[in-house]
Scaffold this active site. Structure first.
Site, PDB file in Angstrom:
ATOM      1  N   ARG A 122       1.001  -1.166  -0.027  1.00 56.11           N
ATOM      2  CA  ARG A 122      -0.069   0.050   0.164  1.00 56.11           C
ATOM      3  C   ARG A 122       0.985   1.437  -0.119  1.00 56.11           C
ATOM      4  NH1 ARG A 122      -3.499  -2.899   3.614  1.00 56.11           N
ATOM      5  NH2 ARG A 122      -5.233  -3.814   2.334  1.00 56.11           N
ATOM      6  N   LYS A 144       3.639  11.569 -11.509  1.00 53.76           N
ATOM      7  CA  LYS A 144       2.672  10.830 -12.020  1.00 53.76           C
ATOM      8  C   LYS A 144       3.484   9.469 -12.506  1.00 53.76           C
ATOM      9  CE  LYS A 144       0.107  13.856 -15.417  1.00 53.76           C
ATOM     10  NZ  LYS A 144      -0.152  14.227 -16.712  1.00 53.76           N
ATOM     11  N   GLU A 186      10.750  18.458 -25.000  1.00 57.46           N
ATOM     12  CA  GLU A 186       9.968  18.908 -23.819  1.00 57.46           C
ATOM     13  C   GLU A 186      10.532  20.265 -23.048  1.00 57.46           C
ATOM     14  OE1 GLU A 186       7.363  17.319 -22.930  1.00 57.46           O
ATOM     15  OE2 GLU A 186       7.590  15.245 -23.885  1.00 57.46           O
ATOM     16  N   LYS A 242       8.396  23.285 -13.639  1.00 52.62           N
ATOM     17  CA  LYS A 242       7.237  22.318 -13.526  1.00 52.62           C
ATOM     18  C   LYS A 242       6.853  22.031 -11.958  1.00 52.62           C
ATOM     19  CE  LYS A 242       5.920  17.463 -14.309  1.00 52.62           C
ATOM     20  NZ  LYS A 242       5.965  16.395 -14.834  1.00 52.62           N
ATOM     21  N   GLU A 252      -3.883  17.386 -11.611  1.00 48.11           N
ATOM     22  CA  GLU A 252      -4.027  17.713 -13.465  1.00 48.11           C
ATOM     23  C   GLU A 252      -5.666  18.046 -13.424  1.00 48.11           C
ATOM     24  OE1 GLU A 252      -1.968  16.308 -16.924  1.00 48.11           O
ATOM     25  OE2 GLU A 252      -3.830  15.198 -17.121  1.00 48.11           O
ATOM     26  N   ARG A 256      -2.412  22.028 -14.864  1.00 47.77           N
ATOM     27  CA  ARG A 256      -1.189  21.098 -15.230  1.00 47.77           C
ATOM     28  C   ARG A 256      -1.435  20.635 -16.698  1.00 47.77           C
ATOM     29  NH1 ARG A 256       1.441  16.308 -11.528  1.00 47.77           N
ATOM     30  NH2 ARG A 256       2.783  15.603 -13.162  1.00 47.77           N
ATOM     31  N   ASN A 260       0.189  19.685 -21.570  1.00 43.35           N
ATOM     32  CA  ASN A 260       0.020  18.535 -22.727  1.00 43.35           C
ATOM     33  C   ASN A 260       0.083  19.417 -23.769  1.00 43.35           C
ATOM     34  OD1 ASN A 260      -0.769  16.752 -20.675  1.00 43.35           O
ATOM     35  ND2 ASN A 260      -2.738  17.497 -20.554  1.00 43.35           N
ATOM     36  N   HIS A 263       0.617  17.451 -27.324  1.00 47.15           N
ATOM     37  CA  HIS A 263       0.558  16.053 -27.114  1.00 47.15           C
ATOM     38  C   HIS A 263      -0.659  15.542 -27.401  1.00 47.15           C
ATOM     39  CE1 HIS A 263       4.096  16.784 -24.260  1.00 47.15           C
ATOM     40  NE2 HIS A 263       4.128  15.538 -23.873  1.00 47.15           N
ATOM     41  N   HIS A 267       0.592  12.309 -29.550  1.00 46.78           N
ATOM     42  CA  HIS A 267       0.287  10.919 -29.247  1.00 46.78           C
ATOM     43  C   HIS A 267      -0.354  10.119 -30.272  1.00 46.78           C
ATOM     44  CE1 HIS A 267       0.312  11.595 -24.330  1.00 46.78           C
ATOM     45  NE2 HIS A 267       1.326  11.273 -24.877  1.00 46.78           N
ATOM     46  N   HIS A 279       9.066   9.652 -28.936  1.00 50.13           N
ATOM     47  CA  HIS A 279       7.884  10.638 -28.240  1.00 50.13           C
ATOM     48  C   HIS A 279       8.190  12.044 -28.566  1.00 50.13           C
ATOM     49  CE1 HIS A 279       5.159  11.820 -25.032  1.00 50.13           C
ATOM     50  NE2 HIS A 279       6.018  12.654 -24.767  1.00 50.13           N
TER      51      HIS A 279
HETATM   52  P1  NAD Z   1      13.675   5.796 -21.402  1.00 50.77           P
HETATM   53  O1  NAD Z   1      13.606   5.604 -19.804  1.00 50.77           O
HETATM   54  O2  NAD Z   1      13.147   4.523 -22.257  1.00 50.77           O
HETATM   55  O3  NAD Z   1      15.250   6.047 -21.712  1.00 50.77           O
HETATM   56  C1  NAD Z   1      15.516   6.165 -23.197  1.00 50.77           C
HETATM   57  C2  NAD Z   1      16.756   5.417 -23.339  1.00 50.77           C
HETATM   58  O4  NAD Z   1      17.812   5.734 -22.708  1.00 50.77           O
HETATM   59  C3  NAD Z   1      16.816   3.670 -22.791  1.00 50.77           C
HETATM   60  O5  NAD Z   1      17.109   2.685 -23.550  1.00 50.77           O
HETATM   61  C4  NAD Z   1      17.538   3.950 -21.597  1.00 50.77           C
HETATM   62  O6  NAD Z   1      18.169   2.709 -21.358  1.00 50.77           O
HETATM   63  C5  NAD Z   1      18.527   4.900 -21.951  1.00 50.77           C
HETATM   64  N1  NAD Z   1      19.261   5.481 -20.995  1.00 50.77           N
HETATM   65  C6  NAD Z   1      18.753   6.220 -19.816  1.00 50.77           C
HETATM   66  N2  NAD Z   1      19.755   6.863 -19.272  1.00 50.77           N
HETATM   67  C7  NAD Z   1      21.186   6.599 -20.047  1.00 50.77           C
HETATM   68  C8  NAD Z   1      22.144   7.335 -19.688  1.00 50.77           C
HETATM   69  N3  NAD Z   1      22.607   8.389 -18.861  1.00 50.77           N
HETATM   70  N4  NAD Z   1      23.014   6.940 -20.853  1.00 50.77           N
HETATM   71  C9  NAD Z   1      22.764   6.144 -21.852  1.00 50.77           C
HETATM   72  N5  NAD Z   1      21.609   5.556 -21.982  1.00 50.77           N
HETATM   73  C10 NAD Z   1      20.593   6.079 -21.226  1.00 50.77           C
HETATM   74  O7  NAD Z   1      12.893   7.081 -22.000  1.00 50.77           O
HETATM   75  P2  NAD Z   1      12.768   8.542 -21.370  1.00 50.77           P
HETATM   76  O8  NAD Z   1      12.579   9.568 -22.722  1.00 50.77           O
HETATM   77  O9  NAD Z   1      13.459   8.946 -20.372  1.00 50.77           O
HETATM   78  O10 NAD Z   1      11.078   8.531 -20.912  1.00 50.77           O
HETATM   79  C11 NAD Z   1      10.230   8.002 -21.465  1.00 50.77           C
HETATM   80  C12 NAD Z   1       9.151   7.687 -20.684  1.00 50.77           C
HETATM   81  O11 NAD Z   1       8.788   8.732 -19.727  1.00 50.77           O
HETATM   82  C13 NAD Z   1       7.711   7.311 -21.487  1.00 50.77           C
HETATM   83  O12 NAD Z   1       7.162   6.270 -20.880  1.00 50.77           O
HETATM   84  C14 NAD Z   1       6.901   8.492 -21.228  1.00 50.77           C
HETATM   85  O13 NAD Z   1       5.459   8.068 -20.983  1.00 50.77           O
HETATM   86  C15 NAD Z   1       7.214   8.852 -19.795  1.00 50.77           C
HETATM   87  N6  NAD Z   1       6.940  10.188 -19.367  1.00 50.77           N
HETATM   88  C16 NAD Z   1       6.404  10.335 -17.991  1.00 50.77           C
HETATM   89  C17 NAD Z   1       6.205  11.723 -17.470  1.00 50.77           C
HETATM   90  C18 NAD Z   1       5.650  11.701 -15.976  1.00 50.77           C
HETATM   91  O14 NAD Z   1       5.298  12.894 -15.556  1.00 50.77           O
HETATM   92  N7  NAD Z   1       5.561  10.794 -15.253  1.00 50.77           N
HETATM   93  C19 NAD Z   1       6.245  12.783 -18.214  1.00 50.77           C
HETATM   94  C20 NAD Z   1       7.186  12.657 -19.542  1.00 50.77           C
HETATM   95  C21 NAD Z   1       7.389  11.454 -19.885  1.00 50.77           C
HETATM   96  N1  GLY Z   2       4.469  15.559 -18.253  1.00 53.12           N
HETATM   97  C1  GLY Z   2       3.180  16.033 -17.991  1.00 53.12           C
HETATM   98  C2  GLY Z   2       2.739  16.102 -16.584  1.00 53.12           C
HETATM   99  O1  GLY Z   2       3.627  15.884 -15.831  1.00 53.12           O
HETATM  100  O2  GLY Z   2       1.840  16.378 -16.163  1.00 53.12           O
END
Ligand code: NAD
Ligand code: GLY
Length: 373
Positions: A122, A144, A186, A242, A252, A256, A260, A263, A267, A279
Site C-alpha cells: 500500500r 505521475k 520537452e 514544473k 491535473e 497542469r 499537454n 501531446h 500521441h 515521443h
Molecule cells: P527511457 O526511460 O526509455 O530511456 C531512453 C533510453 O535511454 C533507454 O534505452 C535507456 O536505457 C537509455 N538511457 C537512460 N539513461 C541513459 C544514460 N544516462 N546514458 C545512456 N543511455 C541511457 O525514455 P525517457 O525518454 O527517459 O522516458 C520516456 C518515458 O517517460 C515514457 O514512458 C513516457 O510516458 C514517460 N513520461 C512520463 C512523464 C511523467 O510525468 N511521469 C512525463 C513525460 C514522459
Molecule cells: N508530463 C506531464 C505532466 O507531468 O503532467
C-alpha cells in the site's frame, strides 16, 4: 443510522530536487537516512551497465543492505507484467514498508518503479535518480507514475510523489543523441507554453546546448565552453517551471494540462507511426500542428508558428506530419486520448510564445483542415 468517517487532512508530500549532484555522493547521503531497512535499485539493462552496478557497490560500501533489479531497456518494459515481476522479486527479497525504492534511469524506470512503490504494501517510499534529459526536466518531477496498456500509454497509474529527486547532469554524457533530442522537445515545449525568455535562450545558444550531450561523439568546438553550465541552466529552469505547475495543480484538474501542449496530436502520431517516431519527435510535430490550430483560431500570430517551427528544426526535431500518415486517423485517435472527456478533445493552445491556454475545444473540421495543409 449513519456513521461519518472524517478523513479531512492536510498532507505534506513536499520534496527537494537536487540538481548537479554526483551519483557517488547520493549513495553516501541516502545510506545515512534513518529508518531505511533495505535499498532496492530498480533500473534498466543499459543504465545498470553504465551506472547501476557501481551505484550498488557505492551503497553497499556504506554497510547497508542493498539490491539491484533490472528490466530490459525501453517502453516495452512499462507494463503490468513487468510490474508484477518486480513485485514478486521485491517480496521475495523481503521488502517491507521501511524499504526504499530507487528509480535509477529514464522516464520508463521512473514511471514503472514509482508505480511499484505506490502500490507495494500500500505504498513504500521511493526516490528518483533520472538519467535521461527528458526524465531530468519532466518525468521525475510531479508524481505521475504509471504503466501502459495495449489500449494506450499510461492508462494504469497513480499520483505518487518521490521523497527526493537527485539529478546528476554528468550521466547525460552517455546519452544517445536521439534521446537527447527527445528531452529537447520537452524543453522547447516548456519555453513555448511558459517562458519566452527561455525560448529566446534556446534560439540563441544552440551550439552550447548540444555540445555537452554530444561530447561522446568528440564533436568539440570553439563554442564548447559553457556547455554544461547552459545545460544545468536549462534543467534548473524546467524543473522550476514544473515545480510551479505541480504545486498549483498536483492532480491535473486544470493548470497542469498546460504541459499537454503538442501531446494531443503528438500521441496520435506516435501511435500511428507504431512508435517508430520517438515521443519527442511526435511531440515536436504535434506542437507545430497545435500551433497552427492556434493560428487558425486567431489565437496566435503566423510569425510565432514559424518561430516555433524553426526552433524545433534548430534542434534537429521533425516538424511535418509524415506524408503518408492518414490525417483522418490522426483526428480519430485524438478522441481516444485519455485527455478526451465526454467525447470532447481538450487542446492546450498557444496565445503567444511563452503563454498558453488550456481546455480549448476545437471544431473537428478546423483540425482536419490544418492537418491537411
Ligand atoms: P527511457 O526511460 O526509455 O530511456 C531512453 C533510453 O535511454 C533507454 O534505452 C535507456 O536505457 C537509455 N538511457 C537512460 N539513461 C541513459 C544514460 N544516462 N546514458 C545512456 N543511455 C541511457 O525514455 P525517457 O525518454 O527517459 O522516458 C520516456 C518515458 O517517460 C515514457 O514512458 C513516457 O510516458 C514517460 N513520461 C512520463 C512523464 C511523467 O510525468 N511521469 C512525463 C513525460 C514522459
Ligand atoms: N508530463 C506531464 C505532466 O507531468 O503532467
Amino acid at each position: 443510522m449513519k456513521l461519518h468517517i472524517n478523513l479531512k487532512k492536510i498532507t505534506d508530500n513536499s520534496y527537494d530536487i537536487i540538481i548537479g549532484t554526483k551519483l557517488s555522493s547520493v549513495a553516501g547521503e541516502i545510506a545515512k537516512w534513518n529508518d531505511v531497512s533495505k535499498y532496492f535499485i530498480i533500473t534498466d539493462s543499459n543504465v545498470r551497465r553504465l551506472y547501476g552496478n557501481k551505484f550498488l557497490k557505492a551503497l553497499q560500501s556504506h554497510n547497508v543492505e542493498a539490491f539491484i533489479i533490472s528490466v530490459p531497456a525501453g517502453e516495452k518494459s512499462k507494463t503490468r507484467k513487468t510490474k508484477d515481476q518486480l513485485e514478486n522479486k521485491l517480496l521475495k527479497l523481503n521488502a517491507d514498508r521501511s524499504s526504499l525504492i530507487i528509480a535509477l534511469g529514464g522516464g520508463v524506470i521512473g514511471d514503472l518503479a514509482g508505480f511499484v512503490a505506490a502500490t507495494l504494501l500500500r505504498g513504500i517510499p521511493f526516490i528518483q535518480i533520472p538519467t535521461t534529459l527528458l526524465s531530468q526536466v519532466d518525468s521525475s518531477i510531479g508524481g505521475k507514475v504509471a504503466v501502459d496498456h495495449p489500449l494506450g500509454k499510461n492508462l494504469i497509474g497513480a499520483f505518487y510523489q518521490p521523497k527526493k529527486v537527485y539529478i546528476d547532469v554528468d550521466t547525460l554524457k552517455t546519452l544517445p543523441v536521439k534521446e537527447f533530442r527527445n528531452g529537447m522537445a520537452e524543453i522547447i515545449k516548456y519555453s513555448a507554453i511558459l517562458d519566452n525568455k527561455l525560448f529566446s535562450f534556446l534560439e540563441n545558444n544552440q551550439s552550447r546546448i548540444t555540445i555537452h550531450s554530444a561530447s561522446r561523439q568528440r564533436r568539440a568546438s570553439p563554442q564548447a565552453g559553457g556547455g554544461q553550465a547552459s545545460l544545468i541552466h536549462l534543467i534548473y529552469r524546467c524543473c522550476e517551471l514544473k515545480k510551479m505547475i505541480v504545486e498549483k495543480d498536483e492532480r491535473e484538474t486544470g493548470l497542469r494540462r498546460i504541459l499537454n501542449f503538442g501531446h494531443t496530436i503528438g500521441h496520435a502520431i506516435e501511435s500511428l507511426s507504431y512508435y517508430k517516431l520517438s515521443h519527442g519527435e511526435a511531440v515536436a510535430i504535434g506542437m507545430v500542428a497545435e500551433a497552427k490550430i492556434s493560428a487558425a483560431l486567431g489565437l496566435l500570430k503566423q510569425s510565432e508558428v514559424v518561430r516555433l517551427n524553426n526552433l524545433l528544426q534548430l534542434y534537429k526535431l521533425p516538424t511535418d506530419i509524415p506524408s503518408r500518415m492518414d490525417r483522418n486517423k490522426i483526428v480519430q485517435l485524438t478522441y481516444h486520448d485519455k485527455k478526451a472527456q465526454q467525447g470532447k478533445v481538450q487542446y492546450t493552445l498557444l496565445n503567444k510564445i511563452g503563454k498558453a491556454i488550456v481546455g480549448v475545444t476545437v471544431p473537428k473540421n478546423i483540425v482536419k483542415r490544418v492537418l491537411s495543409e
